[in-house]
Design a protein around this motif. Sequence first.
Motif, short mmCIF file in Angstrom:
data_model
loop_
_atom_site.label_atom_id
_atom_site.label_comp_id
_atom_site.label_asym_id
_atom_site.label_seq_id
_atom_site.Cartn_x
_atom_site.Cartn_y
_atom_site.Cartn_z
N VAL A 137 36.00 23.12 -48.43
CA VAL A 137 34.94 23.96 -47.89
C VAL A 137 33.66 23.73 -48.69
N PRO A 138 32.49 24.04 -48.11
CA PRO A 138 31.23 23.72 -48.78
C PRO A 138 30.75 24.73 -49.81
N SER A 139 31.39 25.88 -49.92
CA SER A 139 30.88 26.90 -50.86
C SER A 139 32.00 27.82 -51.29
N ILE A 140 31.75 28.53 -52.38
CA ILE A 140 32.72 29.50 -52.89
C ILE A 140 32.91 30.64 -51.90
N ALA A 141 31.82 31.07 -51.26
CA ALA A 141 31.91 32.18 -50.30
C ALA A 141 32.84 31.82 -49.13
N ILE A 142 32.69 30.62 -48.59
CA ILE A 142 33.56 30.20 -47.50
C ILE A 142 35.00 30.03 -48.01
N ARG A 143 35.14 29.53 -49.23
CA ARG A 143 36.48 29.39 -49.81
C ARG A 143 37.20 30.73 -49.87
N GLU A 144 36.48 31.78 -50.29
CA GLU A 144 37.09 33.10 -50.37
C GLU A 144 37.47 33.61 -48.98
N GLY A 145 36.62 33.31 -47.99
CA GLY A 145 36.93 33.72 -46.62
C GLY A 145 38.16 33.02 -46.07
N VAL A 146 38.31 31.74 -46.38
CA VAL A 146 39.48 30.98 -45.92
C VAL A 146 40.75 31.51 -46.58
N GLN A 147 40.67 31.79 -47.87
CA GLN A 147 41.83 32.36 -48.56
C GLN A 147 42.24 33.69 -47.94
N LYS A 148 41.25 34.52 -47.61
CA LYS A 148 41.53 35.80 -46.98
C LYS A 148 42.18 35.61 -45.62
N SER A 149 41.75 34.60 -44.87
CA SER A 149 42.34 34.32 -43.57
C SER A 149 43.82 33.96 -43.71
N PHE A 150 44.14 33.14 -44.69
CA PHE A 150 45.55 32.79 -44.92
C PHE A 150 46.38 34.03 -45.22
N GLN A 151 45.82 34.93 -46.02
CA GLN A 151 46.54 36.16 -46.36
C GLN A 151 46.77 37.03 -45.13
#
Length: 355
Positions: A137-151
């Motif tokens: 992913v291109p940023s930490i913010a998007i990374r956190e959103g993707v992790q939340k989606s997996f959860q």
Amino acid sequence: MATMKFKFTIQGYQTDAVNSVVKVFSGQPFQDKVSYRRDAGSQDDDRTLFNWQQSDEELFMGFANAPVSLSETQLLHNIREVQKGSNIKESSSLAGHMGACSLDVEMETGTGKTYVYIKTMFELNKQYGWSKFIVVVPSIAIREGVQKSFQMMQDHFMELYGKKARFFVYNSKNLTDIDQFSSSADLSVMIINVQAFNARGKDARRIRMELDEFGSRRPIDVIQANRPIVILDEPQKMGGKKTQESLKEFNPLFTLNYSATHKEHHDLVYVLDALDAYQMKLVKKIEVKGFDIKNLRGTDGYLFLENIVISPKKPPMARLEFEIRYEKSINRETRIVGVDDDLYALSKETAVYSF
């Protein structure tokens, strides 16, 4: 206290997007748990209180994605079949980006892109046995959103596939996750933001350094051995030669690119653009710019769109060529106009274009 659960509705267009990728590998045999002896580091023995009963074979066993067994000709044939079925212009050749192929999925923002690529992982695992994935992913913010989606989606995909994905966010100071990624036979996903391996600074460089606390191994070497399928979320924000070269270091089996606005184009296998999303009532509204033509007969003049001029400092501009036929000659002129400009063509009969 009861835990709130999200209910996900399976959308037909999302299933179509998943299938468009899965069908590209039609003919690939199912190969589960392709094993290799992984490098466990310079320590002679990695046994601890928790794994002391494991044999040498179990202790040093790793599981990688099986190679793509289809030839380039077969892959291109499958891609063209998918494109034909979706009314997409057929590829003339296989895009040599990273790995066996590089597929583009174009989805309008807000239509469930993250859900689609997570479900695609489960389908690729179910159909072909592939189990190692990296989401970039291109940023930490998007990374956190993707992790939340997996959860949030764990239980949903457990109901559909009877398994959960093991996922983690790459952290250069928590390298045991990479060992577990390599040794697990389960569907495993590493989520990483591009700055973690492409930026300057000690933490970013650690992925390519031999680390004492990692058994004098380089994390990138351990990752490479798994032949991961690399998923790029918003690849247009990860441009630049340096970034692309860095991504190749993951040694991807193949690459999947998900975006609403692809900048670099590879083999496009699915499109859900703004108009499609609006017509399917997936978004509330879209804005379309048009123009009116006055004082011009269609047999005397033509308007051509040469290209769209993109600039990071101002809205997109259109380069238009206006052609007017006189008695014995043709006059052409080119104008660059924005969405709020009026274009007046110089001719015997003035044509006015209002955007």
